[in-house]
Design a protein around this motif. Structure first.
Motif, PDB file in Angstrom:
ATOM      1  N   ASP A  85       0.851  -1.182   0.000  1.00  0.00           N
ATOM      2  CA  ASP A  85       0.000   0.000   0.000  1.00  0.00           C
ATOM      3  C   ASP A  85       0.895   1.244   0.000  1.00  0.00           C
ATOM      4  O   ASP A  85       1.517   1.566   1.013  1.00  0.00           O
ATOM      5  CB  ASP A  85      -0.904  -0.031   1.235  1.00  0.00           C
ATOM      6  CG  ASP A  85      -1.792   1.198   1.342  1.00  0.00           C
ATOM      7  OD1 ASP A  85      -1.776   2.038   0.419  1.00  0.00           O
ATOM      8  OD2 ASP A  85      -2.490   1.315   2.361  1.00  0.00           O
ATOM      9  N   LEU A  86       0.944   1.939  -1.130  1.00  0.00           N
ATOM     10  CA  LEU A  86       1.829   3.100  -1.250  1.00  0.00           C
ATOM     11  C   LEU A  86       1.429   4.219  -0.303  1.00  0.00           C
ATOM     12  O   LEU A  86       2.292   4.948   0.192  1.00  0.00           O
ATOM     13  CB  LEU A  86       1.830   3.617  -2.686  1.00  0.00           C
ATOM     14  CG  LEU A  86       2.634   2.803  -3.694  1.00  0.00           C
ATOM     15  CD1 LEU A  86       2.546   3.439  -5.068  1.00  0.00           C
ATOM     16  CD2 LEU A  86       4.089   2.687  -3.249  1.00  0.00           C
ATOM     17  N   SER A  87       0.140   4.372  -0.047  1.00  0.00           N
ATOM     18  CA  SER A  87      -0.315   5.426   0.844  1.00  0.00           C
ATOM     19  C   SER A  87       0.242   5.226   2.254  1.00  0.00           C
ATOM     20  O   SER A  87       0.717   6.167   2.892  1.00  0.00           O
ATOM     21  CB  SER A  87      -1.846   5.463   0.874  1.00  0.00           C
ATOM     22  OG  SER A  87      -2.295   6.492   1.702  1.00  0.00           O
ATOM     23  N   ALA A  88       0.186   3.988   2.730  1.00  0.00           N
ATOM     24  CA  ALA A  88       0.716   3.680   4.066  1.00  0.00           C
ATOM     25  C   ALA A  88       2.230   3.834   4.088  1.00  0.00           C
ATOM     26  O   ALA A  88       2.805   4.352   5.058  1.00  0.00           O
ATOM     27  CB  ALA A  88       0.314   2.266   4.478  1.00  0.00           C
ATOM     28  N   LEU A  89       2.888   3.377   3.019  1.00  0.00           N
ATOM     29  CA  LEU A  89       4.346   3.512   2.948  1.00  0.00           C
ATOM     30  C   LEU A  89       4.760   4.981   2.947  1.00  0.00           C
ATOM     31  O   LEU A  89       5.750   5.361   3.580  1.00  0.00           O
ATOM     32  CB  LEU A  89       4.885   2.820   1.696  1.00  0.00           C
ATOM     33  CG  LEU A  89       4.876   1.301   1.680  1.00  0.00           C
ATOM     34  CD1 LEU A  89       5.454   0.785   0.364  1.00  0.00           C
ATOM     35  CD2 LEU A  89       5.670   0.731   2.852  1.00  0.00           C
ATOM     36  N   TYR A  90       3.992   5.800   2.239  1.00  0.00           N
ATOM     37  CA  TYR A  90       4.327   7.226   2.185  1.00  0.00           C
ATOM     38  C   TYR A  90       4.169   7.877   3.560  1.00  0.00           C
ATOM     39  O   TYR A  90       5.000   8.703   3.966  1.00  0.00           O
ATOM     40  CB  TYR A  90       3.457   7.944   1.153  1.00  0.00           C
ATOM     41  CG  TYR A  90       3.762   9.420   1.062  1.00  0.00           C
ATOM     42  CD1 TYR A  90       4.949   9.867   0.479  1.00  0.00           C
ATOM     43  CD2 TYR A  90       2.889  10.369   1.579  1.00  0.00           C
ATOM     44  CE1 TYR A  90       5.250  11.223   0.399  1.00  0.00           C
ATOM     45  CE2 TYR A  90       3.184  11.721   1.505  1.00  0.00           C
ATOM     46  CZ  TYR A  90       4.362  12.136   0.917  1.00  0.00           C
ATOM     47  OH  TYR A  90       4.652  13.482   0.853  1.00  0.00           O
ATOM     48  N   ALA A  91       3.117   7.510   4.286  1.00  0.00           N
ATOM     49  CA  ALA A  91       2.911   8.056   5.630  1.00  0.00           C
ATOM     50  C   ALA A  91       4.089   7.708   6.533  1.00  0.00           C
ATOM     51  O   ALA A  91       4.594   8.562   7.279  1.00  0.00           O
ATOM     52  CB  ALA A  91       1.606   7.526   6.217  1.00  0.00           C
ATOM     53  N   ALA A 117      20.932   8.429   2.445  1.00  0.00           N
ATOM     54  CA  ALA A 117      21.487   7.203   1.858  1.00  0.00           C
ATOM     55  C   ALA A 117      20.728   5.956   2.313  1.00  0.00           C
ATOM     56  O   ALA A 117      20.767   4.920   1.642  1.00  0.00           O
ATOM     57  CB  ALA A 117      22.968   7.064   2.231  1.00  0.00           C
ATOM     58  N   PHE A 118      20.006   6.059   3.431  1.00  0.00           N
ATOM     59  CA  PHE A 118      19.242   4.923   3.952  1.00  0.00           C
ATOM     60  C   PHE A 118      17.803   5.067   3.457  1.00  0.00           C
ATOM     61  O   PHE A 118      17.044   5.902   3.950  1.00  0.00           O
ATOM     62  CB  PHE A 118      19.297   4.904   5.484  1.00  0.00           C
ATOM     63  CG  PHE A 118      20.685   4.768   6.030  1.00  0.00           C
ATOM     64  CD1 PHE A 118      21.269   3.519   6.188  1.00  0.00           C
ATOM     65  CD2 PHE A 118      21.424   5.896   6.348  1.00  0.00           C
ATOM     66  CE1 PHE A 118      22.562   3.396   6.673  1.00  0.00           C
ATOM     67  CE2 PHE A 118      22.712   5.783   6.838  1.00  0.00           C
ATOM     68  CZ  PHE A 118      23.295   4.535   6.999  1.00  0.00           C
ATOM     69  N   LYS A 119      17.450   4.258   2.486  1.00  0.00           N
ATOM     70  CA  LYS A 119      16.145   4.391   1.836  1.00  0.00           C
ATOM     71  C   LYS A 119      15.025   3.800   2.684  1.00  0.00           C
ATOM     72  O   LYS A 119      15.168   2.721   3.271  1.00  0.00           O
ATOM     73  CB  LYS A 119      16.161   3.713   0.461  1.00  0.00           C
ATOM     74  CG  LYS A 119      17.223   4.265  -0.486  1.00  0.00           C
ATOM     75  CD  LYS A 119      17.117   5.767  -0.645  1.00  0.00           C
ATOM     76  CE  LYS A 119      18.182   6.322  -1.562  1.00  0.00           C
ATOM     77  NZ  LYS A 119      18.241   7.800  -1.536  1.00  0.00           N
ATOM     78  N   THR A 120      13.921   4.504   2.709  1.00  0.00           N
ATOM     79  CA  THR A 120      12.735   4.007   3.407  1.00  0.00           C
ATOM     80  C   THR A 120      12.040   2.968   2.527  1.00  0.00           C
ATOM     81  O   THR A 120      12.286   2.903   1.310  1.00  0.00           O
ATOM     82  CB  THR A 120      11.755   5.161   3.694  1.00  0.00           C
ATOM     83  OG1 THR A 120      11.271   5.679   2.443  1.00  0.00           O
ATOM     84  CG2 THR A 120      12.406   6.285   4.486  1.00  0.00           C
ATOM     85  N   PRO A 121      11.145   2.152   3.095  1.00  0.00           N
ATOM     86  CA  PRO A 121      10.400   1.201   2.264  1.00  0.00           C
ATOM     87  C   PRO A 121       9.652   1.886   1.119  1.00  0.00           C
ATOM     88  O   PRO A 121       9.539   1.324   0.026  1.00  0.00           O
ATOM     89  CB  PRO A 121       9.440   0.548   3.263  1.00  0.00           C
ATOM     90  CG  PRO A 121      10.195   0.584   4.562  1.00  0.00           C
ATOM     91  CD  PRO A 121      10.916   1.911   4.546  1.00  0.00           C
TER      92      PRO A 121
END
Length: 202
Positions: free
Chosen positions: A4-10, A157-161
């Motif tokens: 779910d991109l919306s949850a990942l963005y939050a 440099a540390f990418k979020t999900p």
């Protein structure tokens, strides 16, 4: 099944806020102010070079074609976007703000770059302003404080999900386009035909 991109963005925004809180504390500032960037015009001409958005702006927002816009973040408050949507007869202007990000930000629409001054914090001296020198507006001149920039650039440099999923999506588009270009090449298409096949697949 894709996440779910919306949850990942939050969750991504929560991470960026935590990083900004720490960076502002290290630098001794009250607010993070990030201009999206400004169009660069060719010397002795009225044509602009392709716009490249400020990476620190793009880290917060999935927006890449919004010159003269701003992001403001003050710890404990919702991030704010000053969104330039000019009235323009000759040029394509950004469409109205839309997407999951709008539910997490306060959005102020402006029609001229100078209108941003009404929405920026009152005291520019208490702001970490991250951007190019030509993004300056009134007292809001990018100062790029080393303590703030160093911390944010290291953490970036540390990418979020969310960022990882966006990179996967971009890779899928790129792979599809390169395969289409290969098929066109092997079929004997011209250089233009190969380029067209790539663009259509992308």
């Amino acid at each position: 099944m894709r996440p779910d991109l919306s949850a990942l963005y939050a969750d991504h925004l929560d991470t960026l806020k935590q990083r900004a809180d720490e960076a502002l504390q290290r630098g001794g500032f009250d607010a993070l102010v990030v201009p999206s960037g400004r169009l660069h015009f060719q010397f002795f001409d009225d044509r602009d070079y392709p716009f490249a958005v400020n990476p620190q702006f793009k880290a917060w927002l999935p927006l890449v074609r919004v010159p003269d816009s701003w992001l403001i973040y003050e710890p404990g408050q919702r991030p704010k976007v000053i969104y330039l949507q000019p009235f323009d007869y000759w040029h394509v202007v950004p469409s109205a703000p839309s997407g999951a990000w709008t539910g997490h930000m306060d959005v102020a629409i402006i029609r001229t770059p100078e209108e941003a001054l009404q929405h920026l914090p009152k005291d520019a001296s208490k702001c970490a302003i991250l951007g190019e020198p030509q993004s300056a507006l009134g007292a809001f001149v990018p100062n790029n404080p080393p303590a703030v920039v160093a911390y944010l650039e290291y953490e970036r440099a540390f990418k979020t999900p969310y960022e990882i999923e966006m990179m996967r999506a971009a890779s899928r588009v790129g792979a599809r386009a390169h395969r289409a270009a290969e098929r066109a090449f092997r079929a004997g298409a011209s250089e233009f035909g190969i380029h067209l096949a790539y663009c259509q697949a992308a």
